[in-house]
Design an enzyme around this catalytic site. Structure first.
Site, PDB file in Angstrom:
ATOM      1  N   ARG A   1       9.258 -10.353  -1.960  1.00 31.67           N
ATOM      2  CA  ARG A   1       8.858 -10.478  -3.397  1.00 31.67           C
ATOM      3  C   ARG A   1      10.133 -11.630  -4.222  1.00 31.67           C
ATOM      4  NH1 ARG A   1       3.807 -11.458  -2.329  1.00 31.67           N
ATOM      5  NH2 ARG A   1       2.348 -10.184  -1.755  1.00 31.67           N
TER       6      ARG A   1
ATOM      7  N   SER B   1      -7.649  -0.050 -17.441  1.00 30.87           N
ATOM      8  CA  SER B   1      -8.984  -0.244 -16.481  1.00 30.87           C
ATOM      9  C   SER B   1      -9.933  -0.797 -17.332  1.00 30.87           C
ATOM     10  CB  SER B   1      -9.999   1.089 -16.288  1.00 30.87           C
ATOM     11  OG  SER B   1     -11.365   0.964 -16.216  1.00 30.87           O
TER      12      SER B   1
ATOM     13  N   ARG C   1       0.868  -0.633   0.404  1.00 33.66           N
ATOM     14  CA  ARG C   1      -0.135  -0.370   0.420  1.00 33.66           C
ATOM     15  C   ARG C   1       0.776   1.504   0.108  1.00 33.66           C
ATOM     16  NH1 ARG C   1      -2.350  -0.497  -2.962  1.00 33.66           N
ATOM     17  NH2 ARG C   1      -3.798   1.887  -2.262  1.00 33.66           N
TER      18      ARG C   1
ATOM     19  N   ARG D   1     -12.583  -1.520 -17.738  1.00 29.15           N
ATOM     20  CA  ARG D   1     -13.986  -1.289 -17.453  1.00 29.15           C
ATOM     21  C   ARG D   1     -14.050   0.005 -18.749  1.00 29.15           C
ATOM     22  NH1 ARG D   1     -17.065   3.029 -12.904  1.00 29.15           N
ATOM     23  NH2 ARG D   1     -18.991   3.475 -14.088  1.00 29.15           N
TER      24      ARG D   1
END
Length: 212
Positions: free
Chosen positions: A152, A82, A74, A84
């Site tokens: 990671r 996107s 974060r 969308r």
């Protein structure tokens, strides 16, 4: 997967060394001492001085499954393609040892059929698998990057985000070799593995992947 370092703080090594120098000395700063200063403060855990340097990456070809892991870090900024508002491309990622191409093709055919029938991208995307590739821009400061690499780059990390981490580390280290001199999984720093009973007990090597 492709990773590109789009931008970073100029002279990041020297800048962070200067920030550390300000904390501990009133003498004139000597940039030639940057390596020693950074090694000392990093060894002492005074990592806040690394937050003055930031690095911005373009990541392409990362699956949605892996990007969901990435955004859990974060202390970073993300701008992701996107689905969308844009049409997904027929590019998918499969785990090593598996070929899900047939399932991906079936899903993408249905996705295109829905679009052709007038279904909006934001609704049609629900039939797409998690393996669909995405593009995003990521910005982290040097302190958060070092933490990201510790977690990671580890062999215990999922294969795709591990490959991403090693590619990002190579780019960051080329731009600021002092800041990332010992960056990577904690086992390479001589520290105890936080995975404890799940530790791999192996020294980690860099993972492959395309980079430019």
């Amino acid at each position: 997967m492709r990773v590109e370092l789009l931008a970073h703080t100029p002279d990041a090594d020297v800048l962070c060394a200067y920030a550390a120098h300000i904390c501990y000395s009133t003498e004139p700063f000597n940039a030639d001492r940057s390596a020693g200063i950074l090694r000392k403060v990093c060894g002492n855990g005074h990592l806040s001085v690394l937050e003055h340097a930031s690095f911005t990456f373009l990541v392409e070809g990362l699956s949605r499954a892996a990007s969901h892991q990435l955004v859990r870090h974060r202390l970073a900024s993300y701008s992701q393609q996107s689905l969308r508002f844009t049409k997904a491309q027929p590019i998918f990622v499969s785990p090593p040892g598996h070929d899900f191409r047939h399932f991906y093709e079936l899903a993408y055919v249905e996705y295109e059929r829905l679009l052709a029938d007038g279904v909006h991208e934001e609704d049609a995307r629900y039939v797409l698998p998690q393996g669909v590739a995405s593009r995003l821009v990521v910005t982290m400061n040097a302190r958060e990057l070092r933490h990201f690499f510790e977690l990671r780059c580890c062999l215990r990390a999922q294969f795709e985000i591990r490959a991403l981490a090693w590619l990002m580390l190579a780019k960051a280290k080329a731009a600021a070799p002092l800041l990332f001199e010992n960056a990577g999984p904690v086992c390479l720093q001589g520290m105890e593995c936080p995975e404890r009973s799940f530790a791999c007990h192996l020294k980690t090597k860099g993972q492959g992947g395309e980079s430019e």
